[in-house]
Each structure stands twice: as C-alpha cells, then as structure tokens.
Design an enzyme around this catalytic site. Structure first.
Site, PDB file in Angstrom:
ATOM      1  N   ARG A 118       0.798  -1.293  -0.024  1.00  0.00           N
ATOM      2  CA  ARG A 118      -0.044   0.062   0.079  1.00  0.00           C
ATOM      3  C   ARG A 118       0.804   1.058   0.084  1.00  0.00           C
ATOM      4  O   ARG A 118       0.517   2.313   0.203  1.00  0.00           O
ATOM      5  CB  ARG A 118      -0.723  -0.044   1.026  1.00  0.00           C
ATOM      6  N   LYS A 140       3.562  11.282 -10.903  1.00  0.00           N
ATOM      7  CA  LYS A 140       2.624  10.308 -11.893  1.00  0.00           C
ATOM      8  C   LYS A 140       3.433   9.288 -12.134  1.00  0.00           C
ATOM      9  O   LYS A 140       4.483   9.109 -12.775  1.00  0.00           O
ATOM     10  CB  LYS A 140       2.254  11.379 -13.251  1.00  0.00           C
ATOM     11  N   GLU A 182       9.877  17.816 -24.619  1.00  0.00           N
ATOM     12  CA  GLU A 182       9.289  18.150 -23.240  1.00  0.00           C
ATOM     13  C   GLU A 182      10.091  19.622 -22.796  1.00  0.00           C
ATOM     14  O   GLU A 182       9.306  20.421 -22.070  1.00  0.00           O
ATOM     15  CB  GLU A 182       9.577  17.058 -22.208  1.00  0.00           C
ATOM     16  N   LYS A 224       8.184  22.600 -13.882  1.00  0.00           N
ATOM     17  CA  LYS A 224       7.269  21.414 -13.498  1.00  0.00           C
ATOM     18  C   LYS A 224       7.006  21.534 -11.916  1.00  0.00           C
ATOM     19  O   LYS A 224       5.884  21.290 -11.608  1.00  0.00           O
ATOM     20  CB  LYS A 224       8.014  20.143 -13.999  1.00  0.00           C
ATOM     21  N   GLU A 234      -3.793  17.466 -10.605  1.00  0.00           N
ATOM     22  CA  GLU A 234      -4.118  17.961 -11.708  1.00  0.00           C
ATOM     23  C   GLU A 234      -5.637  18.254 -11.891  1.00  0.00           C
ATOM     24  O   GLU A 234      -6.430  17.649 -12.619  1.00  0.00           O
ATOM     25  CB  GLU A 234      -3.723  17.078 -12.774  1.00  0.00           C
ATOM     26  N   ARG A 238      -2.043  22.022 -13.560  1.00  0.00           N
ATOM     27  CA  ARG A 238      -1.067  21.324 -13.946  1.00  0.00           C
ATOM     28  C   ARG A 238      -1.293  20.560 -15.501  1.00  0.00           C
ATOM     29  O   ARG A 238      -0.517  20.101 -16.103  1.00  0.00           O
ATOM     30  CB  ARG A 238      -1.189  20.075 -12.840  1.00  0.00           C
ATOM     31  N   ASN A 242       0.159  18.641 -20.257  1.00  0.00           N
ATOM     32  CA  ASN A 242      -0.364  18.035 -21.290  1.00  0.00           C
ATOM     33  C   ASN A 242      -0.340  18.684 -22.697  1.00  0.00           C
ATOM     34  O   ASN A 242      -0.951  17.904 -23.604  1.00  0.00           O
ATOM     35  CB  ASN A 242      -2.025  17.312 -20.985  1.00  0.00           C
ATOM     36  N   HIS A 245      -0.378  16.357 -25.711  1.00  0.00           N
ATOM     37  CA  HIS A 245      -0.204  14.816 -25.343  1.00  0.00           C
ATOM     38  C   HIS A 245      -1.306  14.218 -25.763  1.00  0.00           C
ATOM     39  O   HIS A 245      -1.510  12.670 -25.845  1.00  0.00           O
ATOM     40  CB  HIS A 245       0.004  14.792 -23.810  1.00  0.00           C
ATOM     41  N   HIS A 249      -0.474  10.846 -27.447  1.00  0.00           N
ATOM     42  CA  HIS A 249      -0.889   9.722 -27.058  1.00  0.00           C
ATOM     43  C   HIS A 249      -1.376   8.758 -28.269  1.00  0.00           C
ATOM     44  O   HIS A 249      -1.491   7.690 -28.118  1.00  0.00           O
ATOM     45  CB  HIS A 249      -1.675   9.653 -25.700  1.00  0.00           C
ATOM     46  N   HIS A 262       7.784   8.784 -27.341  1.00  0.00           N
ATOM     47  CA  HIS A 262       6.979   9.594 -26.446  1.00  0.00           C
ATOM     48  C   HIS A 262       7.076  11.090 -27.088  1.00  0.00           C
ATOM     49  O   HIS A 262       6.216  11.999 -27.257  1.00  0.00           O
ATOM     50  CB  HIS A 262       6.871   9.479 -24.990  1.00  0.00           C
TER      51      HIS A 262
HETATM   52  N1  NAD Z   1       5.276  10.469 -15.124  1.00  0.00           N
HETATM   53  C1  NAD Z   1       5.384  11.368 -15.685  1.00  0.00           C
HETATM   54  O1  NAD Z   1       4.847  12.497 -15.543  1.00  0.00           O
HETATM   55  C2  NAD Z   1       5.723  11.436 -17.208  1.00  0.00           C
HETATM   56  C3  NAD Z   1       5.867  12.611 -18.214  1.00  0.00           C
HETATM   57  C4  NAD Z   1       6.493  12.306 -19.590  1.00  0.00           C
HETATM   58  C5  NAD Z   1       6.714  10.978 -19.840  1.00  0.00           C
HETATM   59  N2  NAD Z   1       6.548  10.054 -19.056  1.00  0.00           N
HETATM   60  C6  NAD Z   1       6.684   8.577 -19.727  1.00  0.00           C
HETATM   61  O2  NAD Z   1       8.243   8.397 -19.847  1.00  0.00           O
HETATM   62  C7  NAD Z   1       8.151   7.418 -20.545  1.00  0.00           C
HETATM   63  C8  NAD Z   1       9.287   7.663 -21.820  1.00  0.00           C
HETATM   64  O3  NAD Z   1      10.456   8.055 -21.048  1.00  0.00           O
HETATM   65  P1  NAD Z   1      11.893   8.160 -21.789  1.00  0.00           P
HETATM   66  O4  NAD Z   1      11.787   8.906 -22.970  1.00  0.00           O
HETATM   67  O5  NAD Z   1      12.829   8.333 -20.864  1.00  0.00           O
HETATM   68  O6  NAD Z   1      12.167   6.531 -22.472  1.00  0.00           O
HETATM   69  P2  NAD Z   1      12.811   5.418 -22.045  1.00  0.00           P
HETATM   70  O7  NAD Z   1      12.543   5.231 -20.571  1.00  0.00           O
HETATM   71  O8  NAD Z   1      12.402   4.129 -23.043  1.00  0.00           O
HETATM   72  O9  NAD Z   1      14.424   5.591 -22.119  1.00  0.00           O
HETATM   73  C9  NAD Z   1      14.839   5.701 -23.767  1.00  0.00           C
HETATM   74  C10 NAD Z   1      15.668   4.790 -23.977  1.00  0.00           C
HETATM   75  O10 NAD Z   1      17.091   5.340 -23.553  1.00  0.00           O
HETATM   76  C11 NAD Z   1      17.703   4.330 -22.908  1.00  0.00           C
HETATM   77  N3  NAD Z   1      18.535   5.081 -21.752  1.00  0.00           N
HETATM   78  C12 NAD Z   1      18.051   5.511 -20.589  1.00  0.00           C
HETATM   79  N4  NAD Z   1      19.159   6.336 -20.116  1.00  0.00           N
HETATM   80  C13 NAD Z   1      20.063   6.135 -20.708  1.00  0.00           C
HETATM   81  C14 NAD Z   1      21.563   6.575 -20.932  1.00  0.00           C
HETATM   82  N5  NAD Z   1      21.944   7.586 -20.018  1.00  0.00           N
HETATM   83  N6  NAD Z   1      22.532   6.416 -21.841  1.00  0.00           N
HETATM   84  C15 NAD Z   1      21.980   5.642 -22.995  1.00  0.00           C
HETATM   85  N7  NAD Z   1      20.779   5.071 -22.993  1.00  0.00           N
HETATM   86  C16 NAD Z   1      19.713   5.194 -22.026  1.00  0.00           C
HETATM   87  C17 NAD Z   1      16.566   3.660 -22.319  1.00  0.00           C
HETATM   88  O11 NAD Z   1      17.086   2.160 -21.920  1.00  0.00           O
HETATM   89  C18 NAD Z   1      15.645   3.502 -23.555  1.00  0.00           C
HETATM   90  O12 NAD Z   1      16.267   2.535 -24.484  1.00  0.00           O
HETATM   91  C19 NAD Z   1       6.914   7.280 -21.403  1.00  0.00           C
HETATM   92  O13 NAD Z   1       6.410   5.852 -20.906  1.00  0.00           O
HETATM   93  C20 NAD Z   1       6.048   8.365 -20.848  1.00  0.00           C
HETATM   94  O14 NAD Z   1       4.709   7.977 -21.015  1.00  0.00           O
HETATM   95  C21 NAD Z   1       5.980  10.053 -17.981  1.00  0.00           C
HETATM   96 ZN    ZN Z   2       5.323  14.040 -21.878  1.00  0.00          ZN
END
Ligand code: NAD
Ligand code: ZN
Length: 365
Positions: A118, A140, A182, A224, A234, A238, A242, A245, A249, A262
């Site tokens: 939990r 999030k 972003e 942020k 949100e 906040r 989006n 997005h 999405h 993304h």
């Molecule tokens: N929680 C939130 O508020 C929020 C906001 C924006 C995006 N997201 C989510 O985040 C995700 C996208 O994140 P992302 O763009 O980081 O993608 P990801 O986590 O898939 O990373 C991208 C790639 O880079 C690699 N990688 C990571 N760090 C590295 C490094 N230092 N050197 C070499 N390779 C590296 C990873 O293994 C992967 O292959 C999506 O699922 C999206 O929905 C969440």
């Molecule tokens: Zn995003």
C-alpha cells in the site's frame, strides 16, 4: 550542483541537478526509509550506471532488478518482476525503491512503490533528458494497457530526485531530441522568454553543451515543480503539461508502443495544437511557423504518421484521460507562452488540423 524543491507540505522533496552525482550517498540518506533498498533499472542502463549508483547505497541491504528495455514492456506483466523481487527478498513496508533509468523505468518503479504494501518510499534517478526534465518530477506513475497509454497508475511522489546530467553523454541523438520536446513544451505553455532562449541555443543543446543542458534541465524542472506544487493532482493548472499529449498519446498507441518515441509524438501534438489554435483565431500563421521551426530544429517530426487517418485519431483521442463527459479537453494556446485547457473548439477545425498534419509518407512507420 543546484537544488530545487517541490513544495508539497510534508511530502516536499529536493531535486538535485549536477554532474557526477550518481554515487553521492549524502544526497540519498534522508530519502531512505528502513534498511532495504531495491534498485530498478533496465538491461541498457544497468551495465552503464548500476555499479556507480550502488556505491551510494552500500550502507543498506541493496538488491537490484533489471527489466527488459522498451515502452512495449511498460505493462502489468513487467511490473510483476518488481513485485516478485521485493517479495522474494522479503522486503517490508519500510523499504525504498530506486528508479535508475528513463521515464519507463521511473513510471513503473513509482507505480510499484505506490502499490507495494500500500505504498513505500522511492527515489528517482533519471538518466534520459525526458525523464530529467519531466517524468521524474511530479509523482505521476503507472503502466500502459494495450487499449490506452498510461491508463493504470497512481499519484505517488518520490522522496528525492537525483539528476546527474553526465548520464546524458551515453544517450543516443534520437532520445536526446525526444527529451527536447518536453523542454520546448515548458516554453510554449508558460515561458515565452525560454522559447526565445531555446531558439538561440538549440544547436548547443544538440551538441550537449554542458552549461546549456544544465540550464535547460533547471528551467524545465523549476517550471514543472511550480506547476506540481500549485496543483498536485491535476485539478487545474497542472493540466497545461499535457500540451500536445492528447494528439501524441493517440500516435503512440496507434503506432504501437515504442515505434514512435513519446517525445516525437508530443512534438507533432504541440504543433497540431498550435495549428488548431490558429484555426480558432488565437495564433497567427507566424506563431505556428515559430513552433514548427523550433520542433524541426530539435530534429523532431512535424507530421503525424501517414497510416493514421482522422477516424483513427478520433477513436484513440476519445479514450485519452483528458476526455470528460464525452468532450475532448485539449491544451491550446491563447498566445505562445500562454496555454489553456478547453473543450470549446470547432470539431471541423480539429478535423482540418488532423488532416493537414498527416504525412504523405512517413519514414518513421
Ligand atoms: N510520469 C510522468 O509525469 C511522465 C512524463 C513524461 C513522460 N512519461 C513517460 O516516460 C516514458 C518515456 O521516457 P523516456 O523518453 O525516458 O524513455 P525510456 O525510458 O524508454 O528511455 C529511452 C531509451 O534510452 C535508454 N536509456 C536511458 N538512459 C540512458 C542513458 N543514460 N544512456 C543510454 N541509454 C539510456 C533506455 O534504456 C531506453 O532504451 C513514457 O512511457 C512516458 O509515458 C511520464
Ligand atoms: Zn510527456
């Protein structure tokens, strides 16, 4: 090193931004509860940074779990690997989870922390630009479902965020650009002067000039942190985060998770939002061109996939979380640097926007 704060009363936490921070025990000590620590990473990031990160946690009973790499694994099945590791090592409710990786690892680790017994503590150590400027801050967390992006999740704030900008050295160019989407977003929603700075420094960001990267990360995290502090769950402002997005999405889901990044998908989405705002009479053609140029200069796509037609877009946009009482809520622009949320737009304009931004043939498909 720079320290920012997310002000959320008792759940406030620091964001540390700097170089060579991975092994810094002093930064994580006050964020840890209990003695058990599970570092969650993936098969790409772990070989690069797990060892260094573990040194910061050497005082604790530290375990690690390595997930497969990719957005297509951001699901309940992979999440179970984290629970299995926690349970098999008899982790109790005073344990701490550590997310070492990009947004995928961060979102999944955060959701595991939100739901294990939990709710347990967690720390974000983001290693992609996208995760450093966006997903690691704000609490999030969640996973995807085959029928919709990020549809299963929870709000759960980390205890601290450690951003070592040196980790970006190993990131590939396409991922760097995805993160820049972003970064661009913050300028477009609230900070027009930051958009001006980005226009002047985009070439330096693309070659990873450390000072420019640091400033972009700091400005983004501050923006942020302020929005999250003002509206954690949100209910209002906040939602500006989006921008792009709902369109984005739809592209991510429609093309199959992992095919469009993304950041790439929301880049087109931010441009589509600008185009729709122009059709509604709020932005000039010049404003839209400015958005398009900035996105293009960050090496991000400006057209949606050729294979996604209007009907496909509308079907996917209708399941997005921003839909309320059957109405699609979009973040649009009154002006650049002045975004707002509305469902009051002409649906025919939306149709025109979607049709106008469909690629003739897309090399990303
Ligand atoms: N929680 C939130 O508020 C929020 C906001 C924006 C995006 N997201 C989510 O985040 C995700 C996208 O994140 P992302 O763009 O980081 O993608 P990801 O986590 O898939 O990373 C991208 C790639 O880079 C690699 N990688 C990571 N760090 C590295 C490094 N230092 N050197 C070499 N390779 C590296 C990873 O293994 C992967 O292959 C999506 O699922 C999206 O929905 C969440
Ligand atoms: Zn995003």
């Amino acid at each position: 090193m720079k320290t920012l704060h997310v002000e959320l009363g008792q759940r406030s936490y620091p964001i540390y931004i700097g170089r060579k921070l991975l092994g810094r025990e002093d930064l994580i000590t006050s964020a840890i509860s209990g003695t058990q620590v599970l570092i969650v990473s993936n098969e790409t990031v772990a070989p690069l940074y797990l060892k260094e990160t573990q040194t910061a946690f050497s005082k604790y009973e530290c375990q690690s779990v390595i997930l497969p790499d990719g957005e297509q694994y951001k699901n309940l099945q992979t999440l179970d690997m984290i629970f299995e590791s926690l349970l098999s090592h008899h982790f109790d409710r005073h344990c701490t989870l550590v997310a070492l990786g990009g947004g995928v690892v961060g979102d999944m680790t955060g959701f595991a922390a939100a739901s294990y017994q939990r709710g347990v503590a967690f720390i974000q150590i983001p290693t992609t630009l996208l995760a450093q400027v966006d997903s690691s801050v704000g609490g999030k967390t969640g996973v995807n479902h085959a029928l919709g992006k990020n549809m299963i999740g929870a709000f759960h704030q980390p205890r601290c965020v450690v951003i070592d900008t040196d980790t970006l050295d190993t990131l590939d160019d396409r991922q760097l650009s995805a993160g820049l989407a972003e970064v661009i977003k913050y300028g477009l929603i609230q900070k027009n002067e930051f958009s001006g700075w980005l226009e002047q420094h985009m070439h330096k960001l693309l070659i990873r000039d450390p000072d420019c990267i640091a400033l972009a990360v700091e400005t983004s995290c501050q923006c942020k942190a302020d929005l999250v502090a003002a509206d954690e769950k949100e209910a209002g402002i906040r939602a500006l985060l989006n921008l792009g997005h709902t369109f984005g999405h739809a592209i991510e889901t429609g093309m199959g998770y992992g095919n469009w990044l993304h950041g790439e998908a929301i880049a087109v989405g931010m441009l589509m939002a600008a185009d729709l705002s122009m059709r509604e009479g709020w932005l000039s053609t010049n404003d839209v061109k400015r958005v398009e140029d900035l996105i293009d200069r960050a090496n991000l796509p400006t057209r949606a996939p050729a294979s996604m037609n209007y009907a496909h877009f509308m079907e996917l946009m209708a399941v997005d979380k921003k839909v309320r009482a059957g109405k699609i809520n979009l973040v649009l622009y009154h002006a650049l640097g002045n975004a707002f949320v509305t469902h009051e737009f002409d649906i025919h304009n939306l149709e025109q926007t979607i049709k106008a931004h469909r690629a003739i043939n897309s090399d990303r498909e």
